[in-house]
Design a protein around this motif. Structure first.
Motif, PDB file in Angstrom:
ATOM      1  N   UNK A   1       0.262 110.342  33.150  1.00 15.55           N
ATOM      2  CA  UNK A   1      -0.080 109.666  31.804  1.00 15.55           C
ATOM      3  C   UNK A   1       0.628 108.514  31.753  1.00 15.55           C
ATOM      4  N   UNK A   2      -0.004 107.617  31.017  1.00  7.55           N
ATOM      5  CA  UNK A   2       0.531 106.359  30.441  1.00  7.55           C
ATOM      6  C   UNK A   2       0.539 106.137  28.827  1.00  7.55           C
ATOM      7  N   UNK A   3       1.698 105.837  28.450  1.00  6.67           N
ATOM      8  CA  UNK A   3       1.717 105.859  26.979  1.00  6.67           C
ATOM      9  C   UNK A   3       2.219 104.147  26.799  1.00  6.67           C
ATOM     10  N   UNK A   4       1.885 103.949  25.619  1.00  7.79           N
ATOM     11  CA  UNK A   4       2.110 102.498  25.056  1.00  7.79           C
ATOM     12  C   UNK A   4       3.355 101.992  25.569  1.00  7.79           C
ATOM     13  N   UNK A   5       3.501 101.008  26.295  1.00  4.11           N
ATOM     14  CA  UNK A   5       5.034 100.411  26.987  1.00  4.11           C
ATOM     15  C   UNK A   5       5.463  99.986  25.787  1.00  4.11           C
ATOM     16  N   UNK A   6       5.018  99.437  24.666  1.00  2.82           N
ATOM     17  CA  UNK A   6       5.563  99.060  23.392  1.00  2.82           C
ATOM     18  C   UNK A   6       5.837 100.232  22.423  1.00  2.82           C
ATOM     19  N   UNK A   7       7.256 100.727  22.253  1.00  6.68           N
ATOM     20  CA  UNK A   7       7.160 101.703  21.417  1.00  6.68           C
ATOM     21  C   UNK A   7       6.866 101.696  20.150  1.00  6.68           C
ATOM     22  N   UNK A   8       5.987 102.593  19.396  1.00  7.08           N
ATOM     23  CA  UNK A   8       5.083 102.477  18.307  1.00  7.08           C
ATOM     24  C   UNK A   8       3.880 101.911  18.332  1.00  7.08           C
TER      25      UNK A   8
ATOM     26  N   UNK B   1      -4.043  97.952  24.487  1.00  5.16           N
ATOM     27  CA  UNK B   1      -3.254  98.496  23.433  1.00  5.16           C
ATOM     28  C   UNK B   1      -2.785  97.630  22.347  1.00  5.16           C
ATOM     29  N   UNK B   2      -2.932  98.413  21.193  1.00  2.97           N
ATOM     30  CA  UNK B   2      -2.232  97.769  20.083  1.00  2.97           C
ATOM     31  C   UNK B   2      -1.077  97.704  19.716  1.00  2.97           C
ATOM     32  N   UNK B   3      -0.039  96.892  20.076  1.00  2.00           N
ATOM     33  CA  UNK B   3       1.407  96.694  20.189  1.00  2.00           C
ATOM     34  C   UNK B   3       1.864  96.790  19.020  1.00  2.00           C
ATOM     35  N   UNK B   4       1.334  96.242  18.069  1.00  2.00           N
ATOM     36  CA  UNK B   4       1.974  96.185  16.675  1.00  2.00           C
ATOM     37  C   UNK B   4       2.946  95.244  16.522  1.00  2.00           C
ATOM     38  N   UNK B   5       3.755  94.998  15.389  1.00  2.00           N
ATOM     39  CA  UNK B   5       4.965  94.011  15.108  1.00  2.00           C
ATOM     40  C   UNK B   5       6.012  94.387  16.300  1.00  2.00           C
ATOM     41  N   UNK B   6       6.261  95.343  16.894  1.00  2.00           N
ATOM     42  CA  UNK B   6       7.255  95.553  17.481  1.00  2.00           C
ATOM     43  C   UNK B   6       7.304  94.650  19.071  1.00  2.00           C
ATOM     44  N   UNK B   7       6.394  93.995  19.032  1.00  2.00           N
ATOM     45  CA  UNK B   7       5.999  93.330  20.343  1.00  2.00           C
ATOM     46  C   UNK B   7       7.055  92.124  20.205  1.00  2.00           C
TER      47      UNK B   7
ATOM     48  N   UNK C   1      17.531  90.079  23.036  1.00  2.00           N
ATOM     49  CA  UNK C   1      18.098  88.791  22.118  1.00  2.00           C
ATOM     50  C   UNK C   1      18.196  89.272  20.866  1.00  2.00           C
ATOM     51  N   UNK C   2      17.008  89.566  20.156  1.00  2.00           N
ATOM     52  CA  UNK C   2      16.851  89.635  18.901  1.00  2.00           C
ATOM     53  C   UNK C   2      17.803  91.090  18.569  1.00  2.00           C
TER      54      UNK C   2
ATOM     55  N   UNK D   1      15.185  95.042  26.826  1.00  2.00           N
ATOM     56  CA  UNK D   1      13.926  94.850  26.244  1.00  2.00           C
ATOM     57  C   UNK D   1      13.346  93.424  26.154  1.00  2.00           C
ATOM     58  N   UNK D   2      11.842  93.429  26.371  1.00  2.00           N
ATOM     59  CA  UNK D   2      11.216  92.111  26.294  1.00  2.00           C
ATOM     60  C   UNK D   2       9.756  92.373  25.743  1.00  2.00           C
ATOM     61  N   UNK D   3       9.503  91.441  24.850  1.00  2.00           N
ATOM     62  CA  UNK D   3       8.151  91.937  24.146  1.00  2.00           C
ATOM     63  C   UNK D   3       8.191  93.061  23.708  1.00  2.00           C
ATOM     64  N   UNK D   4       9.023  93.774  23.270  1.00  2.00           N
ATOM     65  CA  UNK D   4       9.141  95.200  22.622  1.00  2.00           C
ATOM     66  C   UNK D   4       9.002  96.336  23.515  1.00  2.00           C
ATOM     67  N   UNK D   5       8.985  95.951  25.077  1.00  2.00           N
ATOM     68  CA  UNK D   5       9.199  97.082  26.024  1.00  2.00           C
ATOM     69  C   UNK D   5      10.186  97.007  27.016  1.00  2.00           C
ATOM     70  N   UNK D   6      10.390  98.290  27.541  1.00  2.00           N
ATOM     71  CA  UNK D   6      11.702  98.214  28.477  1.00  2.00           C
ATOM     72  C   UNK D   6      11.449  97.402  29.876  1.00  2.00           C
TER      73      UNK D   6
END
Length: 738
Positions: A238-245, A294-300, A305-306, A662-667
């Motif tokens: 399986x492969x899930x969205x790399x960006x949580x959410x 993917x629709x990564x949403x705002x978490x991207x 750093x943030x 984390x970079x661009x919302x992903x591990x």
């Protein structure tokens, strides 16, 4: 306490949520009438006529073989052997004839949750079940002895049991457990079950051999969940969205669908895509060819750093949850002759179990079964029920040996849910889901990120008059058990492990003015219970700061601790043990430096002292670590020593090498090349001292000691280099373990 069985789907899912929260569960010691439950992997069934149950915990075969029922999970920590030892101690059976089996959670449900909690985490495997498993063994012994006395028509008080043999002492007549087991199984389970005094223990406290197939583990014969095979079984990955959410926007499976062995390409929920094929490799290769948008949403927009900036803001915020306070810290700081301040950072960490997440499921319109490497069989069953859409009585989950857990496979049953949802696409077929290592690394439930600012007030006589400890970071319970946080008016009590005013995680220092608070700063990265949980970073914060304060006040670091630990004699005992063991009062060899740390967590008192050297200012060689642990009672000393060594490997790996960024919302870290652990040649010699403090409370073993290795090493590195290292992992400061 007797409960009414309610096997509705909604009731069981809600009930298992309570189990996962660690709530007490009532149970009847007397067995229920139906005993033909599938045990272990669910492939074979016990026959109560030829293998009689003596209560719910013990099965005695005619040849005197004893099977102990165990519901806690074995992850290498030795829980199965320890629990079996406690049953066998009270049962008075021959240890060499003892084996074990896992009752399924479905059978537990049928029996009104007779076996209690299936959850194995928080170092609770033995300490929160020792009472009722010992009573189970004692009750079984009483029933066997009563059965023999009935056959001989003699008073039961004249009969004794030892090594699976019952003797009528006046006449010398003897019989075996196996010969009276059927008769014993027909007796009522006694309600008044006295337990042995610890001074009379013969088996508890002994380093007996483990019963969970160590030889098979060494030779590779042990079957883990990833090894399961069934006739006609298919495999999936399986492969899930790399960006949580994030969610699946669209995917093109045309190329993958035409590849050899591929059966189906399916969307799993809103967030993932899976491939079902004849083999895992065919599924993985095909999944790589699926074009997923993917629709990564705002978490991207989130990065390490943030996140760190948010935590830094929390260090000076006013919106905090105060958990432990006495006196007036603000007044102490205002009147101080000198203040000392230090700021620390601890990163996200993955569990990185050697066996990635996996589960096998078979679904039909009338039933659903799953074979799961789980730390909580009832949580797995709840996930199966919820995903299957079937009532509880038509579902089951069978526990399979785990290739590592560390907290990942307990409250988090995402892989179980996925396996069932995928199996629903292939009704009547066993489908084994295996995550890739990359999926396992990027879809974890991570040790929470945390910063801390320590501030101390020192008066003109060099006395520490106050300490303010500000934590800023993520709350696990806000994500996993929000009801607990709501009940605590928004506060997460788990954040304060090792820092509480009292209890199993109580701080072991006394200061006239103290405040420990938490600025909760949650991110989109899902947090989880990682071995040792929050005591890991809290031990670094408090124990390295104690060394700084000792130096500032001109005191030896061990003496400084003792001065502020007078109310905690058991804590002083483990501290003294490691200080003596390392030779603290004697000069170290040239170029060798020492460090020390102590902590109380999971009901145990632990300490560590180390010797190390540093060359070129960066290369650290740890020569030895002396560890002391007081868990109250030691069930299997050899296994405790192994757990201490294993926990130090885990803790030192986190200290020197491991982090999730984390970079661009992903591990960022995808495999062991970027999420490293220390190697065997880097592992120092560990000398374990076991102190049995006794009392009514039992402490844990697998998690408490992990916390003290890192601060002991950090304190020694300071003495070797003059550098206070407050950011983990140390590789980011140029330090490496050699």
């Amino acid at each position: 306490m007797t409960t009414t069985t309610n096997t509705s789907r909604r009731h069981f899912v809600i009930g298992s949520s309570a189990i996962a929260a660690g709530l007490a569960i009532g149970f009847d010691l007397p067995m229920m009438s139906s005993a033909n439950a599938a045990m272990g992997t669910g492939i074979t069934a016990m026959d109560p006529l030829t293998n009689p149950e003596i209560g719910i915990w013990v099965v005695v075969k005619p040849n005197d073989d004893v099977i102990v029922r165990i519901v806690r999970s074995e992850m290498g920590q030795g829980t199965i052997t320890g629990l079996a030892q406690m049953v066998a101690e009270e049962l008075q059976c021959n240890w060499n004839k003892v084996s074990y089996e896992y009752p399924s959670p479905s059978e537990n449900l049928k029996r009104n949750k007779a076996w209690g909690s299936y959850s194995t985490g928080g170092s609770r495997g033995i300490r929160t079940s020792e009472q009722y498993v010992r009573k189970g063994g004692a009750a079984a012994r009483m029933m066997l002895v009563q059965a023999a006395a009935n056959q001989w028509n003699v008073p039961v008080a004249e009969c004794i049991a030892k090594d699976s043999v019952i003797t009528h002492t006046p006449s010398g007549r003897k019989t075996t457990f196996g010969k009276v087991s059927v008769a014993a199984s027909q007796l009522e389970v006694p309600k008044d079950v006295p337990l042995k005094d610890p001074k009379d223990w013969q088996l508890i406290g002994k380093s007996v051999n483990r019963i969970d197939g160590m030889a098979d583990k060494v030779t590779g014969k042990q079957v883990y969940a990833i090894d399961l095979k069934f006739p006609g079984m298919l495999n999936a990955t399986i492969k899930e969205s790399p960006v949580f959410g994030g969610k699946v926007k669209s995917f093109d499976a045309a190329k993958a669908q035409s590849m050899k062995g591929v059966k189906k390409v399916v969307q799993v929920g809103d967030t993932a895509v899976a491939v079902i094929a004849d083999t895992f490799w065919q599924a993985k290769t095909a999944l790589d060819q699926v074009n997923i948008v993917w629709d990564s949403g705002s978490n991207v927009n989130v990065s390490s750093e943030t996140i760190k900036k948010m935590l830094e803001d929390g260090l000076n915020a006013n919106d905090t949850f105060v958990h432990n306070t006495n006196g007036d810290v603000k007044a102490a700081l205002a009147s101080a002759s000198k203040t000392v301040e230090a700021t620390y950072f601890y990163p996200y960490l993955n569990h990185a179990t050697l066996e990635p997440q996996t589960a096998t499921a078979k679904w039909t319109p009338d039933s659903c079964e799953a074979w799961v490497p789980t730390q909580d069989g009832e949580a797995s069953l709840a996930a199966v029920i919820a995903a299957s859409g079937l009532p509880a009585e038509k579902c089951n989950a069978y526990k399979v040996n785990l290739g590592g857990g560390f907290g990942r496979r307990g409250a988090f049953q995402d892989y179980t849910t996925q396996a069932v949802n995928i199996a629903k696409q292939m009704p009547g077929t066993h489908v084994k889901l295996i995550w890739t290592r990359e999926e396992d690394m990027t879809q974890g439930r991570y040790h929470p990120v945390m910063m801390c600012k320590m501030t101390a007030a020192i008066d003109d006589k060099k006395n520490v008059t106050g300490i303010n400890m500000r934590l800023s970071g993520q709350s696990i319970l806000s994500a996993v058990r929000p009801a607990v946080v709501a009940a605590n008016k928004g506060k997460d009590p788990v954040v304060f492990q090792g820092l509480e005013a009292s209890g199993e995680h109580g701080i072991t220092y006394s200061f006239p003015n103290l405040t420990v608070d938490h600025a909760m700063r949650n991110t989109h990265v899902p947090p989880g219970f990682w071995r040792g949980v929050n005591v890991n970073q809290n031990a670094i914060f408090i124990e390295t700061f104690m060394d700084e304060l000792a130096e500032t006040t001109g005191m030896d670091s061990v003496e400084f601790r003792r001065k502020h630990m007078e109310k905690y004699p058991r804590a002083i005992a483990v501290l003294n043990a490691v200080a003596d063991g390392i030779g603290w009062t004697k000069p170290a060899a040239p170029g060798v430096f020492r460090g020390v740390a102590q902590m109380r967590s999971f009901g145990s008192y632990v300490a560590a002292a180390c010797e190390l050297s540093v060359t070129n200012g960066t290369d650290v060689e740890i020569h030895r670590i002396v560890a002391a642990t007081d868990p109250g009672y030691a069930v299997n000393p050899a296994q405790i020593a192994r757990q201490v060594s294993g926990s130090f490997l885990y803790g030192l790996s986190a200290l020197f090498e491991e982090e999730i960024t984390i970079d661009k919302g992903a591990v960022v870290q995808k495999n062991f090349d970027t999420f490293n652990s220390i190697r065997l040649y880097q592992m120092p010699k560990v000398e374990t001292i076991i102190i049995q403090g006794g009392g009514k409370d039992w402490g844990g073993v697998g998690e408490p000691t992990i916390a003290v290795a890192a601060p002991a090493v950090l304190n020694a590195i300071y003495r070797a280099t003059g550098k206070r290292l407050r950011t983990v992992p140390l590789k980011n400061s140029g330090m490496k373990l050699v």
